[in-house]
Design an enzyme around this catalytic site. Sequence first.
Site, mmCIF file in Angstrom:
data_model
loop_
_atom_site.group_PDB
_atom_site.id
_atom_site.type_symbol
_atom_site.label_atom_id
_atom_site.label_comp_id
_atom_site.label_asym_id
_atom_site.label_seq_id
_atom_site.Cartn_x
_atom_site.Cartn_y
_atom_site.Cartn_z
ATOM 1 N N CYS A 94 58.660 39.230 43.954
ATOM 2 C CA CYS A 94 59.750 38.364 43.479
ATOM 3 C C CYS A 94 61.077 38.735 44.131
ATOM 4 O O CYS A 94 61.773 37.871 44.689
ATOM 5 C CB CYS A 94 59.833 38.415 41.956
ATOM 6 S SG CYS A 94 59.782 40.078 41.261
HETATM 7 N N1 NAP Z 1 56.124 38.675 36.428
HETATM 8 C C1 NAP Z 1 56.685 38.339 37.569
HETATM 9 O O1 NAP Z 1 57.820 37.803 37.601
HETATM 10 C C2 NAP Z 1 55.965 38.572 38.868
HETATM 11 C C3 NAP Z 1 56.596 38.169 40.048
HETATM 12 C C4 NAP Z 1 55.948 38.380 41.277
HETATM 13 C C5 NAP Z 1 54.732 38.997 41.290
HETATM 14 N N2 NAP Z 1 54.148 39.418 40.140
HETATM 15 C C6 NAP Z 1 52.861 40.090 40.231
HETATM 16 O O2 NAP Z 1 51.861 39.308 39.607
HETATM 17 C C7 NAP Z 1 50.876 40.170 39.023
HETATM 18 C C8 NAP Z 1 50.774 39.820 37.542
HETATM 19 O O3 NAP Z 1 52.062 40.038 36.965
HETATM 20 P P1 NAP Z 1 52.392 39.687 35.452
HETATM 21 O O4 NAP Z 1 53.850 39.787 35.329
HETATM 22 O O5 NAP Z 1 51.680 38.462 35.060
HETATM 23 O O6 NAP Z 1 51.721 40.941 34.699
HETATM 24 P P2 NAP Z 1 51.231 41.031 33.185
HETATM 25 O O7 NAP Z 1 51.964 40.051 32.343
HETATM 26 O O8 NAP Z 1 51.299 42.473 32.824
HETATM 27 O O9 NAP Z 1 49.700 40.567 33.271
HETATM 28 C C9 NAP Z 1 48.742 41.370 33.932
HETATM 29 C C10 NAP Z 1 47.385 40.681 33.915
HETATM 30 O O10 NAP Z 1 46.453 41.546 34.561
HETATM 31 C C11 NAP Z 1 45.351 41.803 33.680
HETATM 32 N N3 NAP Z 1 44.881 43.183 33.898
HETATM 33 C C12 NAP Z 1 45.596 44.323 33.795
HETATM 34 N N4 NAP Z 1 44.843 45.382 34.120
HETATM 35 C C13 NAP Z 1 43.599 44.898 34.415
HETATM 36 C C14 NAP Z 1 42.377 45.479 34.824
HETATM 37 N N5 NAP Z 1 42.283 46.808 35.045
HETATM 38 N N6 NAP Z 1 41.317 44.673 35.045
HETATM 39 C C15 NAP Z 1 41.395 43.333 34.845
HETATM 40 N N7 NAP Z 1 42.537 42.712 34.463
HETATM 41 C C16 NAP Z 1 43.617 43.486 34.255
HETATM 42 C C17 NAP Z 1 45.881 41.572 32.300
HETATM 43 O O11 NAP Z 1 44.783 41.211 31.522
HETATM 44 P P3 NAP Z 1 44.480 41.771 30.053
HETATM 45 O O12 NAP Z 1 45.805 42.063 29.426
HETATM 46 O O13 NAP Z 1 43.763 40.605 29.449
HETATM 47 O O14 NAP Z 1 43.649 42.957 30.254
HETATM 48 C C18 NAP Z 1 46.855 40.425 32.522
HETATM 49 O O15 NAP Z 1 46.143 39.190 32.529
HETATM 50 C C19 NAP Z 1 51.367 41.607 39.268
HETATM 51 O O16 NAP Z 1 50.756 42.144 40.396
HETATM 52 C C20 NAP Z 1 52.855 41.438 39.499
HETATM 53 O O17 NAP Z 1 53.405 42.452 40.292
HETATM 54 C C21 NAP Z 1 54.732 39.204 38.932
#
Ligand code: NAP
Length: 341
Positions: A149
């Site tokens: 981001c």
């Molecule tokens: N948030 C942002 O603004 C943003 C921006 C750019 C990029 N990203 C990237 O996008 C990705 C997701 O971000 P997010 O903000 O959505 O994170 P998040 O809200 O913490 O969600 C993480 C997801 O990953 C799953 N997960 C975590 N550990 C896991 C494992 N060991 N095996 C299988 N599933 C697992 C979780 O599932 P459960 O909880 O169901 O286990 C949840 O669905 C990250 O890599 C982040 O760096 C995010």
Amino acid sequence: MKKSRVGIIGVTGYAGAELLRLLLEHPGAEVVKIAARSAEGRPLGEIYPGLAGTGLVCTSPSDSFSECDFVFTALPHGVSMEYIPALRAGGSRVIDLGADFRFQDPELYAKVYQSQHQAADLLAESVYGLVEFYRDEVREARIVGNPGCYPTAVLLGLRPLLAAGIVHSEGIIIDAKSGVSGAGRGLSQDRLFGELNENFRAYKVVGHRHTAEISHYSGADIQVTFTPHLLPLQRGILATMYLTLKPGVPASTVFEVWAEAYHEAPFVHPHPRGVIPELRWVVRSNCCHLGYDYDPELSRVIVVSVIDNLLKGAAGQGVQNFNIMAGLPEETGLPLYSPVV
Ligand SMILES: NC(=O)c1ccc[n+]([C@@H]2O[C@H](COP(=O)([O-])OP(=O)(O)OC[C@H]3O[C@@H](n4cnc5c(N)ncnc54)[C@H](OP(=O)(O)O)[C@@H]3O)[C@@H](O)[C@H]2O)c1
């Protein structure tokens, strides 16, 4: 419009939920499979009552996704690479919102993320999905590493100015602020409402991983100080960049360079000197607005770039990549304007 069959792994996270919301209304996509570790077997309407009525039921991330033309992975870095080899073997094209496929060099990945890449043989077929610079490569890509981001907000402002050779590559300072959804949905004491509300703080003042991504994709050999801050807001990134204009370059050139770089980019809006973008211009849209001013005493250009971290910074950019890979118009299914203007 022909619909591609798509799957999403990680729908319980912020980025996965935003992807789901976009893709359910996308005219060129049919969401056929969703998965998340903690929600296996649960109907979508139970996980998100606001998304009731789709008939989708959450499966395990380890299930086969071979019926999907495209799979989005919205998982923490280090986790996507556990699933992507099977997705590729099943024939799906993959858009990874995490960091595992942003660098093609496994040694660079190991240096920045402090662990060995577990699917290094697939890195050669991955493309960095900053659409505005890699559109042609994205079109045929089998795996897209969707940009971070902060790097998205920063590189859209910085990279054309470096490429045009109008600013110095040394002494760059970037001061960036993000809403809390940028840190994901996981529980953490320092992100409780009581800790954030009426507060504002810097974090990872030295060594944030996005510094390496910014340097690597800046297109130049830059020296950069990057400091992120946490805003007491749900979404949005505002990055302020302090750059030094080279001697003899008129300040108006900044706008001219951006205008040339983005004349065919539907989501990037450069503004002339003195128009400074605000978060509300972009929140809930897939756009980036760029503005600047110039301090002649210091030859300093101050650039401000704003995006919505969950859209242009994550899910929206992922869908933009999908559109290009699927041969659709780049804007398909994506919000061009902020609802709050
Ligand atoms: N948030 C942002 O603004 C943003 C921006 C750019 C990029 N990203 C990237 O996008 C990705 C997701 O971000 P997010 O903000 O959505 O994170 P998040 O809200 O913490 O969600 C993480 C997801 O990953 C799953 N997960 C975590 N550990 C896991 C494992 N060991 N095996 C299988 N599933 C697992 C979780 O599932 P459960 O909880 O169901 O286990 C949840 O669905 C990250 O890599 C982040 O760096 C995010």
